[in-house]
Design a protein around this motif. Structure first.
Motif, PDB file in Angstrom:
ATOM      1  N   GLN A  88       0.832  -1.218   0.000  1.00 20.99           N
ATOM      2  CA  GLN A  88       0.000   0.000   0.000  1.00 20.99           C
ATOM      3  C   GLN A  88       0.860   1.259   0.000  1.00 20.99           C
ATOM      4  O   GLN A  88       0.536   2.247  -0.647  1.00 20.99           O
ATOM      5  N   PHE A  89       1.957   1.197   0.764  1.00 19.36           N
ATOM      6  CA  PHE A  89       2.861   2.344   0.823  1.00 19.36           C
ATOM      7  C   PHE A  89       3.457   2.617  -0.569  1.00 19.36           C
ATOM      8  O   PHE A  89       3.513   3.759  -1.025  1.00 19.36           O
ATOM      9  N   ILE A  90       3.865   1.544  -1.243  1.00 20.07           N
ATOM     10  CA  ILE A  90       4.433   1.669  -2.591  1.00 20.07           C
ATOM     11  C   ILE A  90       3.384   2.242  -3.549  1.00 20.07           C
ATOM     12  O   ILE A  90       3.664   3.161  -4.318  1.00 20.07           O
ATOM     13  N   GLU A  91       2.175   1.722  -3.451  1.00 18.48           N
ATOM     14  CA  GLU A  91       1.092   2.195  -4.323  1.00 18.48           C
ATOM     15  C   GLU A  91       0.839   3.687  -4.114  1.00 18.48           C
ATOM     16  O   GLU A  91       0.706   4.446  -5.076  1.00 18.48           O
ATOM     17  N   GLY A  92       0.799   4.100  -2.841  1.00 15.45           N
ATOM     18  CA  GLY A  92       0.580   5.521  -2.520  1.00 15.45           C
ATOM     19  C   GLY A  92       1.688   6.392  -3.064  1.00 15.45           C
ATOM     20  O   GLY A  92       1.442   7.449  -3.657  1.00 15.45           O
ATOM     21  N   SER A  93       2.926   5.934  -2.895  1.00 17.98           N
ATOM     22  CA  SER A  93       4.076   6.714  -3.375  1.00 17.98           C
ATOM     23  C   SER A  93       4.068   6.821  -4.898  1.00 17.98           C
ATOM     24  O   SER A  93       4.352   7.878  -5.451  1.00 17.98           O
ATOM     25  N   LEU A  94       3.748   5.719  -5.554  1.00 20.47           N
ATOM     26  CA  LEU A  94       3.730   5.735  -7.021  1.00 20.47           C
ATOM     27  C   LEU A  94       2.609   6.632  -7.540  1.00 20.47           C
ATOM     28  O   LEU A  94       2.781   7.338  -8.532  1.00 20.47           O
ATOM     29  N   SER A  95       1.462   6.616  -6.851  1.00 18.90           N
ATOM     30  CA  SER A  95       0.367   7.461  -7.345  1.00 18.90           C
ATOM     31  C   SER A  95       0.713   8.942  -7.154  1.00 18.90           C
ATOM     32  O   SER A  95       0.350   9.777  -7.973  1.00 18.90           O
ATOM     33  N   THR A  96       1.478   9.259  -6.103  1.00 18.71           N
ATOM     34  CA  THR A  96       1.951  10.642  -5.937  1.00 18.71           C
ATOM     35  C   THR A  96       2.919  10.993  -7.057  1.00 18.71           C
ATOM     36  O   THR A  96       2.879  12.097  -7.602  1.00 18.71           O
ATOM     37  N   SER A  97       3.794  10.039  -7.420  1.00 11.24           N
ATOM     38  CA  SER A  97       4.736  10.280  -8.529  1.00 11.24           C
ATOM     39  C   SER A  97       3.991  10.563  -9.828  1.00 11.24           C
ATOM     40  O   SER A  97       4.463  11.318 -10.664  1.00 11.24           O
ATOM     41  N   LEU A  98       2.840   9.933  -9.980  1.00 13.77           N
ATOM     42  CA  LEU A  98       2.058  10.161 -11.205  1.00 13.77           C
ATOM     43  C   LEU A  98       1.310  11.489 -11.137  1.00 13.77           C
ATOM     44  O   LEU A  98       1.158  12.184 -12.129  1.00 13.77           O
ATOM     45  N   GLN A  99       0.845  11.828  -9.923  1.00 12.57           N
ATOM     46  CA  GLN A  99       0.118  13.097  -9.755  1.00 12.57           C
ATOM     47  C   GLN A  99       1.077  14.287  -9.872  1.00 12.57           C
ATOM     48  O   GLN A  99       0.767  15.298 -10.490  1.00 12.57           O
ATOM     49  N   TYR A 100       2.261  14.164  -9.226  1.00 10.65           N
ATOM     50  CA  TYR A 100       3.265  15.238  -9.233  1.00 10.65           C
ATOM     51  C   TYR A 100       4.592  14.680  -9.756  1.00 10.65           C
ATOM     52  O   TYR A 100       5.500  14.384  -8.974  1.00 10.65           O
ATOM     53  N   PRO A 101       4.717  14.514 -11.067  1.00  6.56           N
ATOM     54  CA  PRO A 101       5.893  13.843 -11.633  1.00  6.56           C
ATOM     55  C   PRO A 101       7.234  14.470 -11.253  1.00  6.56           C
ATOM     56  O   PRO A 101       8.243  13.792 -11.245  1.00  6.56           O
ATOM     57  N   TYR A 102       7.243  15.782 -10.943  1.00 10.59           N
ATOM     58  CA  TYR A 102       8.529  16.442 -10.676  1.00 10.59           C
ATOM     59  C   TYR A 102       8.745  16.784  -9.201  1.00 10.59           C
ATOM     60  O   TYR A 102       9.667  17.518  -8.868  1.00 10.59           O
ATOM     61  N   LEU A 103       7.922  16.227  -8.326  1.00  9.80           N
ATOM     62  CA  LEU A 103       8.071  16.520  -6.892  1.00  9.80           C
ATOM     63  C   LEU A 103       9.411  15.992  -6.370  1.00  9.80           C
ATOM     64  O   LEU A 103      10.134  16.695  -5.671  1.00  9.80           O
ATOM     65  N   GLU A 104       9.762  14.764  -6.717  1.00 13.12           N
ATOM     66  CA  GLU A 104      11.031  14.173  -6.245  1.00 13.12           C
ATOM     67  C   GLU A 104      12.231  14.945  -6.803  1.00 13.12           C
ATOM     68  O   GLU A 104      13.204  15.185  -6.102  1.00 13.12           O
ATOM     69  N   THR A 105      12.133  15.320  -8.084  1.00 10.87           N
ATOM     70  CA  THR A 105      13.228  16.093  -8.699  1.00 10.87           C
ATOM     71  C   THR A 105      13.403  17.404  -7.940  1.00 10.87           C
ATOM     72  O   THR A 105      14.531  17.844  -7.686  1.00 10.87           O
ATOM     73  N   VAL A 108      15.209  16.847  -4.661  1.00 13.46           N
ATOM     74  CA  VAL A 108      16.648  16.660  -4.890  1.00 13.46           C
ATOM     75  C   VAL A 108      17.328  18.005  -5.155  1.00 13.46           C
ATOM     76  O   VAL A 108      18.398  18.282  -4.614  1.00 13.46           O
ATOM     77  N   THR A 109      16.690  18.871  -5.943  1.00  8.31           N
ATOM     78  CA  THR A 109      17.312  20.183  -6.224  1.00  8.31           C
ATOM     79  C   THR A 109      17.421  20.998  -4.930  1.00  8.31           C
ATOM     80  O   THR A 109      18.403  21.706  -4.729  1.00  8.31           O
ATOM     81  N   GLN A 110      16.419  20.872  -4.062  1.00  6.68           N
ATOM     82  CA  GLN A 110      16.455  21.607  -2.786  1.00  6.68           C
ATOM     83  C   GLN A 110      17.568  21.071  -1.880  1.00  6.68           C
ATOM     84  O   GLN A 110      18.272  21.837  -1.235  1.00  6.68           O
ATOM     85  N   ILE A 111      17.722  19.745  -1.838  1.00 14.40           N
ATOM     86  CA  ILE A 111      18.781  19.140  -1.019  1.00 14.40           C
ATOM     87  C   ILE A 111      20.139  19.623  -1.530  1.00 14.40           C
ATOM     88  O   ILE A 111      21.026  19.967  -0.753  1.00 14.40           O
ATOM     89  N   ASN A 112      20.284  19.672  -2.857  1.00 16.10           N
ATOM     90  CA  ASN A 112      21.545  20.130  -3.450  1.00 16.10           C
ATOM     91  C   ASN A 112      21.839  21.595  -3.135  1.00 16.10           C
ATOM     92  O   ASN A 112      22.984  22.016  -3.134  1.00 16.10           O
ATOM     93  N   LYS A 113      20.779  22.354  -2.855  1.00 18.52           N
ATOM     94  CA  LYS A 113      20.976  23.766  -2.486  1.00 18.52           C
ATOM     95  C   LYS A 113      21.258  23.903  -0.991  1.00 18.52           C
ATOM     96  O   LYS A 113      21.416  24.994  -0.474  1.00 18.52           O
TER      97      LYS A 113
END
Length: 197
Positions: A88-105, A108-113
């Motif tokens: 279920q956790f994987i499903e939730g995370s994947l559906s967020t990736s589909l809803q907000y495709p660039y959230l993870e990117t 990462v850019t914020q961590i790099n800053k």
């Protein structure tokens, strides 16, 4: 409609527009003017409601993040068998990736800053998860390893493709639609890699 309702509606519209530009379209350099144009409002309203572009971005990021955290907590605190919880956790995370495709990117850019994000998980929750993983290993459902390695495997399999989405699309020569399809197919692939049975 009251003045307050109109104000709330305008604020929501600005937030949704910014979310769309940043996390759906990946336009991280969108200016206040571009957000205003896209929302069909005057630029001064953004500063009036949110003080600054950075503040608006922080608010929409925190909101997207909070929804995620709440969903994860419901799953992790449930009485489901461990593999189902992870599913279920994987499903939730994947559906967020589909809803907000660039959230993870974006993360990462914020961590790099140097803008590292707040800790998401309490120590007792982490220890409970480690002991659940340990039990699954003793039952022979998971390959023996340090529980932290299981967590790293899960997070890597889940997050990495979305975090480097633009790079993968370029190098694998696929478009947005195809990438989304690949992400949506990952649940069973990840579960099969994490669990022996």
């Amino acid at each position: 409609m009251s003045k307050q309702e109109k104000k709330d509606q305008t604020q929501e519209l600005i937030k949704e527009t910014a979310k769309n530009l940043f996390f759906v379209k990946g336009k991280f350099s969108a200016t206040t003017q571009e957000i205003a144009d896209e929302a069909g409002v005057n630029r001064t309203l953004i500063n009036y409601y949110f003080r600054s572009r950075d503040n608006l971005i922080q608010i929409i990021f925190d909101e997207a993040h909070r929804v995620e955290k709440e969903k994860s907590e419901i799953i992790m605190n449930s009485d489901l068998p461990f593999k189902e919880k992870i599913g279920q956790f994987i499903e939730g995370s994947l559906s967020t990736s589909l809803q907000y495709p660039y959230l993870e990117t974006y993360i990462v850019t914020q961590i790099n800053k140097g803008n590292c994000h707040k800790r998401d998980i309490e120590e007792n929750e982490l220890n409970k998860m480690y002991s659940d993983i340990q039990k699954e290993m003793e039952l022979g459902n998971i390959e023996p390893m340090k529980p932290i390695q299981f967590v790293l495997n899960m997070v890597s399999l889940l997050v990495f493709p979305s975090a480097v989405r633009p790079l993968l699309m370029e190098n694998l020569m696929i478009d947005e639609e195809e990438f989304d399809k690949i992400i949506s197919e990952r649940k069973s692939i990840i579960l099969n890699m994490l669990f022996k049975n």
